[in-house]
Design an enzyme around this catalytic site. Sequence first.
Site, PDB file in Angstrom:
ATOM      1  N   GLU A  13       0.842  -1.202   0.000  1.00 55.79           N
ATOM      2  CA  GLU A  13       0.000   0.000   0.000  1.00 55.79           C
ATOM      3  C   GLU A  13       0.878   1.254   0.000  1.00 55.79           C
ATOM      4  O   GLU A  13       0.616   2.217  -0.714  1.00 55.79           O
ATOM      5  CB  GLU A  13      -0.885  -0.049   1.263  1.00 55.79           C
ATOM      6  CG  GLU A  13      -2.082   0.852   1.261  1.00 55.79           C
ATOM      7  CD  GLU A  13      -2.898   0.778  -0.020  1.00 55.79           C
ATOM      8  OE1 GLU A  13      -3.317   1.838  -0.466  1.00 55.79           O
ATOM      9  OE2 GLU A  13      -3.076  -0.330  -0.580  1.00 55.79           O
ATOM     10  N   GLU A  71      20.342 -10.596  -6.576  1.00 54.64           N
ATOM     11  CA  GLU A  71      20.506 -10.962  -5.161  1.00 54.64           C
ATOM     12  C   GLU A  71      19.154 -10.987  -4.475  1.00 54.64           C
ATOM     13  O   GLU A  71      18.196 -10.404  -4.974  1.00 54.64           O
ATOM     14  CB  GLU A  71      21.349  -9.885  -4.445  1.00 54.64           C
ATOM     15  CG  GLU A  71      22.735  -9.781  -4.966  1.00 54.64           C
ATOM     16  CD  GLU A  71      23.416  -8.502  -4.494  1.00 54.64           C
ATOM     17  OE1 GLU A  71      22.867  -7.788  -3.624  1.00 54.64           O
ATOM     18  OE2 GLU A  71      24.497  -8.218  -5.007  1.00 54.64           O
ATOM     19  N   LYS A 113      16.586  -9.645  -1.762  1.00 53.00           N
ATOM     20  CA  LYS A 113      16.380  -8.367  -1.066  1.00 53.00           C
ATOM     21  C   LYS A 113      16.094  -8.732   0.388  1.00 53.00           C
ATOM     22  O   LYS A 113      15.029  -9.270   0.709  1.00 53.00           O
ATOM     23  CB  LYS A 113      15.224  -7.588  -1.691  1.00 53.00           C
ATOM     24  CG  LYS A 113      15.047  -6.220  -1.070  1.00 53.00           C
ATOM     25  CD  LYS A 113      14.131  -5.375  -1.913  1.00 53.00           C
ATOM     26  CE  LYS A 113      13.891  -3.980  -1.384  1.00 53.00           C
ATOM     27  NZ  LYS A 113      13.952  -3.744   0.027  1.00 53.00           N
ATOM     28  N   ASP A 119      15.213  -8.446   4.176  1.00 53.98           N
ATOM     29  CA  ASP A 119      14.233  -7.565   4.805  1.00 53.98           C
ATOM     30  C   ASP A 119      14.618  -7.264   6.255  1.00 53.98           C
ATOM     31  O   ASP A 119      14.118  -7.878   7.196  1.00 53.98           O
ATOM     32  CB  ASP A 119      12.854  -8.221   4.740  1.00 53.98           C
ATOM     33  CG  ASP A 119      11.747  -7.226   5.004  1.00 53.98           C
ATOM     34  OD1 ASP A 119      12.031  -6.015   5.057  1.00 53.98           O
ATOM     35  OD2 ASP A 119      10.595  -7.660   5.165  1.00 53.98           O
ATOM     36  N   TYR A 159      26.195  -6.519   1.166  1.00 53.26           N
ATOM     37  CA  TYR A 159      25.914  -6.639  -0.259  1.00 53.26           C
ATOM     38  C   TYR A 159      26.375  -5.477  -1.124  1.00 53.26           C
ATOM     39  O   TYR A 159      26.066  -5.419  -2.295  1.00 53.26           O
ATOM     40  CB  TYR A 159      24.414  -6.867  -0.488  1.00 53.26           C
ATOM     41  CG  TYR A 159      23.509  -5.918   0.280  1.00 53.26           C
ATOM     42  CD1 TYR A 159      23.538  -4.551   0.060  1.00 53.26           C
ATOM     43  CD2 TYR A 159      22.618  -6.417   1.233  1.00 53.26           C
ATOM     44  CE1 TYR A 159      22.717  -3.690   0.753  1.00 53.26           C
ATOM     45  CE2 TYR A 159      21.785  -5.554   1.938  1.00 53.26           C
ATOM     46  CZ  TYR A 159      21.842  -4.192   1.690  1.00 53.26           C
ATOM     47  OH  TYR A 159      21.029  -3.336   2.373  1.00 53.26           O
ATOM     48  N   LYS A 173       9.791  -6.497  -5.849  1.00 46.87           N
ATOM     49  CA  LYS A 173       9.291  -6.930  -4.530  1.00 46.87           C
ATOM     50  C   LYS A 173       8.211  -7.996  -4.647  1.00 46.87           C
ATOM     51  O   LYS A 173       7.344  -7.918  -5.524  1.00 46.87           O
ATOM     52  CB  LYS A 173       8.780  -5.715  -3.753  1.00 46.87           C
ATOM     53  CG  LYS A 173       9.950  -4.849  -3.292  1.00 46.87           C
ATOM     54  CD  LYS A 173       9.527  -3.621  -2.559  1.00 46.87           C
ATOM     55  CE  LYS A 173       9.252  -3.860  -1.105  1.00 46.87           C
ATOM     56  NZ  LYS A 173       9.010  -2.595  -0.385  1.00 46.87           N
ATOM     57  N   CYS A 212     -17.580 -10.932  31.301  1.00 50.27           N
ATOM     58  CA  CYS A 212     -16.282 -11.584  31.159  1.00 50.27           C
ATOM     59  C   CYS A 212     -16.478 -13.059  30.785  1.00 50.27           C
ATOM     60  O   CYS A 212     -17.208 -13.777  31.470  1.00 50.27           O
ATOM     61  CB  CYS A 212     -15.496 -11.481  32.469  1.00 50.27           C
ATOM     62  SG  CYS A 212     -13.964 -12.431  32.434  1.00 50.27           S
ATOM     63  N   CYS A 267     -15.188 -15.082  34.099  1.00 52.93           N
ATOM     64  CA  CYS A 267     -15.809 -15.021  35.423  1.00 52.93           C
ATOM     65  C   CYS A 267     -17.223 -14.442  35.405  1.00 52.93           C
ATOM     66  O   CYS A 267     -17.890 -14.390  36.433  1.00 52.93           O
ATOM     67  CB  CYS A 267     -14.926 -14.217  36.382  1.00 52.93           C
ATOM     68  SG  CYS A 267     -14.879 -12.471  35.982  1.00 52.93           S
ATOM     69  N   CYS A 302     -12.327  -6.580  32.039  1.00 57.48           N
ATOM     70  CA  CYS A 302     -13.042  -7.233  33.122  1.00 57.48           C
ATOM     71  C   CYS A 302     -12.562  -6.561  34.415  1.00 57.48           C
ATOM     72  O   CYS A 302     -11.372  -6.611  34.734  1.00 57.48           O
ATOM     73  CB  CYS A 302     -12.704  -8.724  33.149  1.00 57.48           C
ATOM     74  SG  CYS A 302     -13.244  -9.497  34.673  1.00 57.48           S
ATOM     75  N   CYS A 312     -11.264 -12.778  39.007  1.00 59.69           N
ATOM     76  CA  CYS A 312     -11.319 -13.398  37.672  1.00 59.69           C
ATOM     77  C   CYS A 312     -10.140 -14.370  37.521  1.00 59.69           C
ATOM     78  O   CYS A 312      -8.976 -13.953  37.521  1.00 59.69           O
ATOM     79  CB  CYS A 312     -11.262 -12.298  36.611  1.00 59.69           C
ATOM     80  SG  CYS A 312     -11.177 -12.934  34.944  1.00 59.69           S
TER      81      CYS A 312
END
Length: 687
Positions: free
Chosen positions: A37, A114, A116, A118, A225, A313, A406, A409, A424, A430
């Site tokens: 995105e 090569e 890439k 990350d 690299y 990519k 919850c 409980c 809760c 609880c």
Amino acid sequence: MISREEAQHRISELRVILEENSRRYYVDNAPTMSDYEFDRKMKELESLEAQYPDLLTSDSPTVRVGSDLDRGFAKVAHRYPMLSLGNTYSISEVEEFAARADKSLDSDFTYCCELKFDGTAICLTYIDGKLVRALTRGDGVVGDDVTENVRHISNVPEVLKGDFPSEFEIRGEVLMPFDAFDALNAEREALEEPAFANPRNAASGSLKLQNPSEVAHRGLYCTLYHIPSQSGLGFETHDQALSAAESWGLPVSDTRKVCRNISEIEQFIQYWDRNRKDLPFPTDGIVIKINEMACQRSLGYTAKTPRWAVAYKFKAERALTRILGIDYQVGRTGAVTPVANLDPVFISGTMVRRSTLVNQDQMELLDIHLDDYVYVEKGGEIIPKITGVELSKRSSSKVPTCPTNCPDCGTPLVRNEKEAKWFCPNQDGCPMQIKGRLLHFISRKAMNILAGEATVEQLYDAGMVKVPSDLFCLDKYQLLSLEGWQDKSAQNFLDSLQQARTVPFERVLFALGIRFVGETTARSVARHFRDIDSVASAAFEDLTRVEDVGDIIAGSIYDYFRTPSHLDEIGRMKAFGLQFAVKDESSQISDSLSGKTIVISGNFRISRDEIKELIVRNGGKNSSSISSKTSFLLCGSKPGPEKLHKCEELGIVVMGEDEFFGMIESLPDAGQAVTDVEKELIEPTLF
Ligand code: IVH
């Protein structure tokens, strides 16, 4: 074609979005937008600026490299700018890149393809075969000096072998392998600290830790690299330069391949798109570089990227699967998190069965219905995330609603105004919360008691332990009455409880499980107030004076000590001999600063509170303002300009951090410096 006015509007909108996400990615290590995105929006901006070149400004994100600069590190200018790579998701654009290079270059050339990697970019300098400097990319012009941290990455050699040049720079990537990432996140989740979203953020967060020795435990890995051609080392090809670097003992990946034409490049891409899931570390594409150095030089650079390389990519892997049901989990703080149980689906190398839905708001945003088919993506290839619903497969009109009570409980849930999560409120009754708190209390970084989830469950179910102090009442006879316990295991457990009585105050404070008080905040608070009674009686404003404690954390600490059951529990723990004050015996380290009044300014590699503590423990006096009585100003990065000015006026010596550490006899366990954990702790979600 879009009108000039519309373009102008969209351009400023895109710049804001891109800047904000760039900050989240590089600075906070907590991106909220997928790479895909982000890249799409960047392309949209590029194309609008190309249509209206007069709207292109020099501060546009299309011409500037994203910045990861961090205030905690010294800034050092790069010898050669550290640029980014142009990237694409389409093979036809790789073909266009090859065609452009072919057109511009007179001589024959090859490509070096090569992986890439990350992670986060790093630039190393070796002089006379010794590692002298490691810089992050920063803003491309100036980087953060992370040399001491890089010295703790096990595959980065301190000293080279073979026939290395007397001085050179080499660039590469610091990565976090998947297994180290899983271990780190498991540990963080056990401590209810937010998990890192992906190995890349974990790598860059770890490289920026303030305590170098902590870096060693993060399992980072480096791969190199690129030797800048400007270095003038005389290699004919990039491939030869990397082979030489390897012969000097530097870590270089053997996955690269010299390709002669586009079809070999495509084969390389296809091979790694299929096989990268078997690699032990994350990759997000392929980098295609013109191999001949002379050709690289002739193609040159744009302001932001080299013309001799491009990144292809891989798209994040995505799968469609069905929601089988939604569980609501209760954490130790009482926060309720919806978790989707999925029809198991295989994505990027692992079977995904569950995925968090984060909170009610997120579920509404995604418009989740019961039985929906959803798209599951592995953001950064690791944590499964539901990114959307396939509406054409919708079979139910029912919208899941967060339970009003919850799930454990039955207590009615509550929601604070500013928080997205339901809670809760039945803290003391609880079972999920009680067991969660006990687990936190015994965890390794807290009291380090020899027990795990099963033991906690067993002790709780048997009615023997409800609050942490109950652990200290247990005797061997009781333990042996439980299933599976033997003399030896009972003795080991009791011994570790005995040992827990010596755990220092700062860890006991952390073990209490005060909301938002992680390991590092607990350390700062303990060092600031020195004992539990001072913390308990501190006013809200006093708490905000502790380094890195903001309003949210201060409020949480303040409230904790206004709850009578918490004070009762602390009273019981005191009676059992737990440490509730900073020990003083080891206080004085030396008198090397005796008679000296020292003012500090700026940021240091350890926290400011720790620096102050070191001053006092070495016999000096810390003062907050410069006067004629000041012996020297201890100056970190970004010092206050007024203090510097005053020193100049009064002729007071300004001393750097290294010189200061040289003056004091030893740097004792300066402890683990304050990291950015606090910052992360107040992030509301795991993703
Ligand atoms: S070469 C002048 N090679 O990708 C540019 N970069 O998105 C030299 N990266 O900033 C970079 N793997 O951090 C190069 N095999 C590789 C790489 C690589 C990962 C990173 C690098 C760069 C970023 C650009």
